[in-house]
Motif scaffolding. Sequence first.
Motif, mmCIF file in Angstrom:
data_model
loop_
_atom_site.group_PDB
_atom_site.id
_atom_site.type_symbol
_atom_site.label_atom_id
_atom_site.label_comp_id
_atom_site.label_asym_id
_atom_site.label_seq_id
_atom_site.Cartn_x
_atom_site.Cartn_y
_atom_site.Cartn_z
ATOM 1 N N ALA C 258 0.821 -1.207 0.000
ATOM 2 C CA ALA C 258 0.000 0.000 0.000
ATOM 3 C C ALA C 258 0.857 1.260 0.000
ATOM 4 O O ALA C 258 1.833 1.353 0.742
ATOM 5 C CB ALA C 258 -0.920 0.002 1.222
ATOM 6 N N ASN C 259 0.481 2.193 -0.800
ATOM 7 C CA ASN C 259 1.114 3.524 -0.884
ATOM 8 C C ASN C 259 2.639 3.476 -0.902
ATOM 9 O O ASN C 259 3.292 4.220 -0.172
ATOM 10 C CB ASN C 259 0.687 4.386 0.315
ATOM 11 C CG ASN C 259 -0.806 4.572 0.399
ATOM 12 O OD1 ASN C 259 -1.491 4.534 -0.620
ATOM 13 N ND2 ASN C 259 -1.307 4.772 1.604
ATOM 14 N N PRO C 260 3.245 2.631 -1.738
ATOM 15 C CA PRO C 260 4.708 2.521 -1.676
ATOM 16 C C PRO C 260 5.447 3.826 -1.964
ATOM 17 O O PRO C 260 6.602 3.971 -1.581
ATOM 18 C CB PRO C 260 5.036 1.459 -2.727
ATOM 19 C CG PRO C 260 3.838 1.379 -3.599
ATOM 20 C CD PRO C 260 2.673 1.726 -2.745
ATOM 21 N N CYS C 261 4.787 4.778 -2.606
ATOM 22 C CA CYS C 261 5.507 6.018 -2.958
ATOM 23 C C CYS C 261 5.597 7.007 -1.800
ATOM 24 O O CYS C 261 6.266 8.028 -1.900
ATOM 25 C CB CYS C 261 4.879 6.683 -4.175
ATOM 26 S SG CYS C 261 3.411 7.643 -3.806
ATOM 27 N N TYR C 262 4.917 6.728 -0.678
ATOM 28 C CA TYR C 262 4.991 7.656 0.454
ATOM 29 C C TYR C 262 6.281 7.412 1.241
ATOM 30 O O TYR C 262 6.396 6.451 2.004
ATOM 31 C CB TYR C 262 3.801 7.451 1.400
ATOM 32 C CG TYR C 262 2.470 7.914 0.869
ATOM 33 C CD1 TYR C 262 2.368 8.812 -0.188
ATOM 34 C CD2 TYR C 262 1.290 7.463 1.462
ATOM 35 C CE1 TYR C 262 1.130 9.234 -0.646
ATOM 36 C CE2 TYR C 262 0.048 7.885 1.005
ATOM 37 C CZ TYR C 262 -0.023 8.766 -0.047
ATOM 38 O OH TYR C 262 -1.255 9.187 -0.495
ATOM 39 N N VAL C 263 7.212 8.313 1.042
ATOM 40 C CA VAL C 263 8.521 8.175 1.669
ATOM 41 C C VAL C 263 8.834 9.465 2.400
ATOM 42 O O VAL C 263 8.572 10.540 1.883
ATOM 43 C CB VAL C 263 9.591 7.929 0.589
ATOM 44 C CG1 VAL C 263 10.967 7.889 1.191
ATOM 45 C CG2 VAL C 263 9.305 6.643 -0.146
ATOM 46 N N GLN C 264 9.352 9.359 3.609
ATOM 47 C CA GLN C 264 9.675 10.579 4.333
ATOM 48 C C GLN C 264 11.128 10.978 4.131
ATOM 49 O O GLN C 264 12.027 10.162 4.252
ATOM 50 C CB GLN C 264 9.426 10.423 5.823
ATOM 51 C CG GLN C 264 9.806 11.707 6.556
ATOM 52 C CD GLN C 264 9.184 11.790 7.920
ATOM 53 O OE1 GLN C 264 9.656 11.145 8.855
ATOM 54 N NE2 GLN C 264 8.122 12.547 8.043
ATOM 55 N N ILE C 265 11.285 12.252 3.817
ATOM 56 C CA ILE C 265 12.630 12.783 3.619
ATOM 57 C C ILE C 265 12.919 13.763 4.741
ATOM 58 O O ILE C 265 12.171 14.699 4.975
ATOM 59 C CB ILE C 265 12.728 13.422 2.230
ATOM 60 C CG1 ILE C 265 12.642 12.296 1.198
ATOM 61 C CG2 ILE C 265 14.026 14.188 2.079
ATOM 62 C CD1 ILE C 265 12.185 12.708 -0.136
ATOM 63 N N HIS C 266 13.986 13.517 5.456
ATOM 64 C CA HIS C 266 14.299 14.322 6.631
ATOM 65 C C HIS C 266 15.222 15.460 6.225
ATOM 66 O O HIS C 266 16.243 15.227 5.593
ATOM 67 C CB HIS C 266 14.971 13.429 7.682
ATOM 68 C CG HIS C 266 14.868 13.978 9.058
ATOM 69 N ND1 HIS C 266 15.531 15.108 9.438
ATOM 70 C CD2 HIS C 266 14.166 13.568 10.135
ATOM 71 C CE1 HIS C 266 15.234 15.361 10.705
ATOM 72 N NE2 HIS C 266 14.407 14.443 11.156
ATOM 73 N N PRO C 267 14.879 16.692 6.594
ATOM 74 C CA PRO C 267 15.653 17.828 6.067
ATOM 75 C C PRO C 267 17.055 17.982 6.644
ATOM 76 O O PRO C 267 17.931 18.523 5.985
ATOM 77 C CB PRO C 267 14.798 19.044 6.427
ATOM 78 C CG PRO C 267 13.944 18.602 7.560
ATOM 79 C CD PRO C 267 13.722 17.136 7.382
ATOM 80 N N THR C 268 17.286 17.521 7.879
ATOM 81 C CA THR C 268 18.587 17.819 8.473
ATOM 82 C C THR C 268 19.465 16.587 8.610
ATOM 83 O O THR C 268 19.524 15.968 9.663
ATOM 84 C CB THR C 268 18.438 18.481 9.860
ATOM 85 O OG1 THR C 268 17.543 17.696 10.635
ATOM 86 C CG2 THR C 268 17.904 19.878 9.754
#
Lengths: 201, 252, 665
Positions: C258-268
Amino acid sequence: MSLTGLFLILFLIVHLTINFTVVFNDDGMLFGELVHMMESSPLIKVISYVLYLSILLHIIQAYLLYLQNRKAKGQKYKISTRANATFASKNMTLLGSLILIFLIIHLLDFFYGLKISHTLPEEALYDEVIHVYKKPGYVVLYTVSMIFLALHLSQGFQSAFQTLGLNHRKYTPIIKFLGLVYSIIIPLGFAIIPVYVYFFK
Amino acid sequence: MHMKLTLKIWRQEDKDSKGKFESYEVKINEHMSFLEMLDVLNQELIELKKDPVAFEHDCREGICGACGLVINGRPHGPLQGTTTCQLHMRHFKDGQTVWIEPYRAKAFPVIKDLVVDRSSFDRIVQAGGFISVGTGQAPDGNTIPIESDVVEKSMDAAACIGCGSCVAACPNGAAMLFTAAKVSHLGLLPQGKIEHHGRVATMVRQMDKEGFGNCSNIYACEAECPKEISVDTIAYLNRSYFGSTFMSDLSP
Amino acid sequence: MYLDANIPEGPLEEKWINYRSKMNLVAPNNKRRINIIVVGSGLAGASAAATLGELGYNVKCFTFHDSARRAHSIAAQGGINAAKNYQNDGDSVYRLFYDTIKGGDYRSREANVYRLAEVSTEIIDQCVAQGVPFAREYGGLLANRSFGGVQVSRTFYARGQTGQQLLLGAYQALARQTSLGTVQMYPRHEMLDLVVIDGKARGIIARNLLTGALERHAAHCVVMATGGYGNVYYLSTNAMGCNVTAAWRAVKRGALMANPCYVQIHPTCIPVSGDYQSKLTLMSESLRNDGRVWVPKKKEDVEAIRNGQLKPTQLSEEDRDYFLERRYPAFGNLVPRDVASRASKAMCDEGHGVNISGLAVYLDFADAIKRYGQSEAGSRGISSPDEDTIMRLGEGVIEKRYGNLFEMYEKITGEDPYKTPMKIYPAIHYTMGGLWVDYNLETNIPGLFALGECNFSDHGANRLGASALMQGLADGYFIIPYTIGQFLSGEIRTPAIDPDLSEFKEAERDTRTRLERLMNVNGSQSVESFHRRLGLTMWDFCGMSRSAEGLTNAKEVVRSLRDEFWNDVYVPGKSDQFNPELEKAARVADFMELGEMMIEDAKHREESCGGHFREEYQTGEGEALRNDDDFAYVAAWQWLDGKDSILHKEALHFDNVELKTRSYK
């Protein structure tokens, strides 16, 4: 190890106190009196057996631990730099063994004649001490052995407290300091005696 | 800056075979981590269709405890309070020879090259390194206030990552610092006090059974611990051990 | 396929309580006869295995690590959220629920999220009882801190090592069950296939990583807690070993992703320093409380900085662009993770990036040091302090707050962040997508459950800080032990599954064939080199910003890379021995397929939401544009070998919250 070690540490204080009277210029009067007191007191007799047992236990346990630890260590490192570890801490068994050799010679010199073969009467002890300490080889042996003892004590004193779990944010630094002072003063005191006798008696 | 190093790496096919040192030359960049330097070496070996050097690693941010090499005689290398993965090559000199060995202890047998088996640590924890509380049995988190200093002290010990560098550093191959850290973490907290004496006894028994050596207060462990756990924890363990042996009338 | 989420009837706040009370149970005498396989021993896996063991089931727990304590949950720094309201600042279960739904950009299931918020309080109690040394106030009560995206203080923490301490708690609970014999541990075992019999998950094929032997393990059901797939990008804040293989094997046996494209990118994160880089290191989000993010305005300054002719500290204020403060005056440097990440990328894309690779922005503490130094001097009664005194005092304050982070930064980069601004850049951190599960955390394969980061259930399109630990432990301690009974109560008459059944043999044969195929390619390129190339493609086209054109292109690139992999990879050693390269090869092979599915999902989702940003769907000012009318659903994908994946939709219903556009201007 720690309990027997601490007991031996206490013993060394008594031993040095008596021995140090050798350097007094009273021809061994006080020394003789103290020796006599030690020899005749039943309490000291009991303590002396505890002492023999302690020395024996200390030695046996040391070698048993040494064997166990050697087995646990596994293969040796090609490069070995034990950071933070003092020479003494890594070589307690070696130092102890050297002290043991000294102890055997020392016991043969005085203890054997005094207690076992009874060839050395109590009254003649002072003269025997002076006699032995006039030999340069003995003076060197005694002095060098005291360096080993100093190293052994420098690790052993505070180590005993650590093993017994007696540590405290406030008191452990004091114990460490006392240990350092002790491990310098006691061997130094023992070493002074033959040197003094050799040169000044 | 680029640098050239000579690596002397312990190679050992498996647990039973006899290992030996192999020599390798690598050209690297000073900003690499130590493990990235080994990655570079392994890439070259693979391109030559040779067997790459096996070494354990995972998080590469100093917390999982998987990595741990003895570098020039020091577990995790020359930098204080740093795991192998956080050690960077700028701490080495161009042209230097670097000796890389696995942890050596009877209780940590070599699996391959630089990988050792540290499952003995798991068994020490299984012997009692826990608080017996089932899911759902807990009272409200604020029921027992705990002095913040006590929690901090407990946390100092709980920071142990189980890497085993204390054992590797110890000339006796002892696991005292590891065991003491767990005993201190739990024993200092009120929640852990109830099982404290039993825990100490069973964990120490297991530690001995695994073939670790005895503590002779050399303190090399403390110097090499990447989380700088103090040997005060060992004194605490010793004190507790005497307590559980001589004071407690419950037989664990 | 109709996807039934099995959400209980009734008002939101009563769903879980009512459901729990009426759930089917398995009697203690039957539990003893039921076998459960748990794959993974991180927060979710260890807590589940320990709790199921306590309940009386026979549990086998597998991990590819040498010890359960090494799972990557250990690396979580910041903390764990719980709606305790200990700070009396108006927190509640509803508020935690609302923040999580909103933070996830309205792409998660209301009922699941509400339940998560509900059990959050129990987690804290449980962990305290286990001996987790959470930070305390001077009075001895639990301390809290605040985290991004919320207005209350609800995060519990143990220094910067919260994940470690929580994992050790679960690990110790697991150790206790191991010593009691209810859980059998299988360290250094990797799941390489799922065995499905008559439509139900009944076991796994695991490879003993020490010997290379394939083993058949049978059970009444299988629980997966195998983490996220961030390493598809090669460079991420994940551990080197994190992989999708176990989950992907389930997908290959019919489970939906499910929703494989939801990836979190951490800014720091600390930027990439060279092409040898193996992983990225996160610097805690809390740094943005005091650090100011900027790049040089003029290109010639950028050039001079990259050449080393100019130092950032020499640049005057008017030559600096504090772009977050400029673009988002209301939130400034404290905008949510996805917004901050995209803004940094945009500046670098325009050529303002400050390190050699052009992919870094500054995070500057000079102002904070000065400000704190002045107030510290004031509070110490130093009148008209000189510059040096102010800096010294200010650095002291900063050190107290972030000392360990600054030290870590210096260790890695060799630069002193007290004297020169930090360089940071966004990096892949967490994957919100995962195996599709219903309210029971059961996948579409009956008897197969997925917990923690491995499933998709609670974070929607973006996860809030300090929520990953909460979800992992909620699933493992307080949800699966109940919901698994719904399935197992129907299995009490099923005798122990025989691992010699033909399905097991077949799965083992498939696995062996796959491994042999990898070994026999005997090509010329290393696994690592393929992984890097895959990662770069994914990062460029399916990373922080995506476009239909880029995704279409990327799909072809990934497909041909996969063909190249199977034709030219070289795996040294043998398959029947300890062989880390073979482990990697099998994982990268699965990433190659997952990558294609992620691209497919990103392409089909014609809107921007949370971590998913499509260039075609943005406002005039470059902000994300959601499309609730057409895309308020869960996209669950079915993999078909050699064909395009098939999309199944589960509509999301929002009965308790109003869908709004997030604004941080």
